[in-house]
Design a protein around this motif. Structure first.
Motif, short mmCIF file in Angstrom:
data_model
loop_
_atom_site.label_atom_id
_atom_site.label_comp_id
_atom_site.label_asym_id
_atom_site.label_seq_id
_atom_site.Cartn_x
_atom_site.Cartn_y
_atom_site.Cartn_z
N THR A 132 0.82 -1.21 0.00
CA THR A 132 0.00 0.00 0.00
C THR A 132 0.86 1.26 0.00
O THR A 132 0.49 2.27 -0.61
CB THR A 132 -0.94 0.02 1.22
OG1 THR A 132 -0.19 -0.19 2.42
CG2 THR A 132 -1.99 -1.05 1.11
N PRO A 137 -2.26 4.34 -0.88
CA PRO A 137 -3.45 3.79 -0.22
C PRO A 137 -4.74 4.34 -0.81
O PRO A 137 -4.85 5.53 -1.11
CB PRO A 137 -3.28 4.26 1.24
CG PRO A 137 -2.37 5.43 1.17
CD PRO A 137 -1.47 5.21 0.00
N LEU A 142 -7.23 -1.34 -0.95
CA LEU A 142 -7.26 -2.06 0.31
C LEU A 142 -8.15 -3.30 0.22
O LEU A 142 -7.80 -4.37 0.72
CB LEU A 142 -7.78 -1.14 1.42
CG LEU A 142 -6.79 -0.22 2.12
CD1 LEU A 142 -7.50 0.61 3.16
CD2 LEU A 142 -5.65 -1.01 2.75
N GLU A 212 -7.75 -3.71 7.94
CA GLU A 212 -7.97 -2.32 7.52
C GLU A 212 -7.66 -1.38 8.66
O GLU A 212 -7.02 -0.34 8.48
CB GLU A 212 -9.41 -2.14 7.04
CG GLU A 212 -9.74 -0.73 6.58
CD GLU A 212 -10.13 0.22 7.71
OE1 GLU A 212 -9.72 1.40 7.66
OE2 GLU A 212 -10.81 -0.22 8.66
N SER A 216 -4.69 1.36 8.59
CA SER A 216 -5.04 2.77 8.79
C SER A 216 -4.37 3.32 10.03
O SER A 216 -3.95 4.49 10.07
CB SER A 216 -6.56 2.93 8.88
OG SER A 216 -7.19 2.54 7.68
N GLY A 221 -3.40 3.09 5.38
CA GLY A 221 -4.71 2.59 5.00
C GLY A 221 -5.56 3.71 4.45
O GLY A 221 -5.12 4.50 3.61
#
Length: 276
Positions: A132, A137, A142, A212, A216, A221
């Motif tokens: 990512t 991202p 994702l 996720e 993040s 994320g």
């Protein structure tokens, strides 16, 4: 004896029903977030920045004065979408590879299972973080990456189930009357692995939400200003000692959702064992 069995199964059923209701409610509220949220997702209330939970803002406000409950409701749309869609991607890949390996056997089984083992040996989180960070991202990325990184467990359990079904008399009879292999797989084998795939998919939803949230949290994320439970935790990490509500409420929703997914997965697994 039957009465005892019924009594021992009732509590898990009640738990599964409660978990399904909670998950269903979260999905409905997330879908209706623009209509049920008390404020706009990016509406600022600078006079009440970092406000504690109150009658005006039930979950408090963040560093920009945005209502935390509103952002949690909108963040649920992202986090649940990543969990649900990535689980569907994982299920599609895992069922396909597991069914091919289990039914074909021989060299194809060996090749697919060695590939599965190789994928399992790769640390999932560092791989996702690096990918990512390189690709940039985004929510669609994702979903794809989490789905592609989570099919291996499904493939292994589906393969084992397919091997069991393939040895049964009705499959042998279908071969004897000249039924083609693709038809046997579609009509006789895949219906038999539905329960197993459902269990794996349900558990994958919770795993996808956690991944996720973790990505993040580490800043690779979902990116602000888009709200997700994970990036709300990321933004709250420096103020947990002074404004704990900024991290407690998103974390509580993550915990509750993953717990419900696991309870449902356990109930489905128990139901599949009872049917067998």
């Amino acid at each position: 004896m039957n009465d005892r069995r019924v009594e021992t199964r009732r509590p898990p059923r009640r738990k599964a029903t409660a978990a399904a209701l909670v998950l269903g409610s979260l999905v409905v509220v997330a879908a209706l977030a623009p209509f049920v949220a008390p404020y706009g997702v990016d509406v600022l209330d600078l006079a009440h920045r970092r406000g504690a939970p109150s009658a005006t803002h039930w979950f408090g406000t963040d560093e920009l004065g945005r209502d935390l409950l509103t952002r949690i409701l909108f963040g649920a749309r992202i986090s649940l979408a990543v969990g649900l869609v990535s689980a569907a991607v994982s299920a599609a890949i895992g069922v396909t590879i597991g069914a091919l390996a289990g039914y074909a056997g021989r060299w194809l089984d060996d090749a697919l299972m060695r590939f599965t083992d190789a994928m399992l040996s790769v640390p999932r989180l560092p791989l996702l973080m690096i990918t990512t960070a390189i690709l940039g991202p985004s929510v669609p990325l994702l979903i794809v990456l989490v789905g592609v990184a989570g099919w291996m467990e499904t493939a292994r359990v589906v393969r084992a189930q397919v091997q069991s079904i393939k040895a049964r008399d009705f499959v042998t009879a279908a071969r004897a009357i000249g039924t083609t292999s693709p038809r046997i797989v579609l009509r006789h084998v895949l219906p038999g692995v539905t329960a197993t795939a459902a269990v794996a998919t349900t558990l994958a939803v919770g795993r996808g939400i956690l991944l996720e949230s973790t990505l993040s949290f580490f800043g690779v994320g979902v990116q602000p200003p888009t709200a997700s439970w994970g990036n709300m935790l990321y933004q709250a990490q420096t103020t947990m000692s002074t404004e704990p509500w900024l991290g407690v409420f998103p974390g509580a929703f993550i915990f509750l959702t993953v717990l419900c997914c696991n309870v449902l997965g356990d109930a489905l697994a128990e139901g599949a064992m009872v049917r067998e």
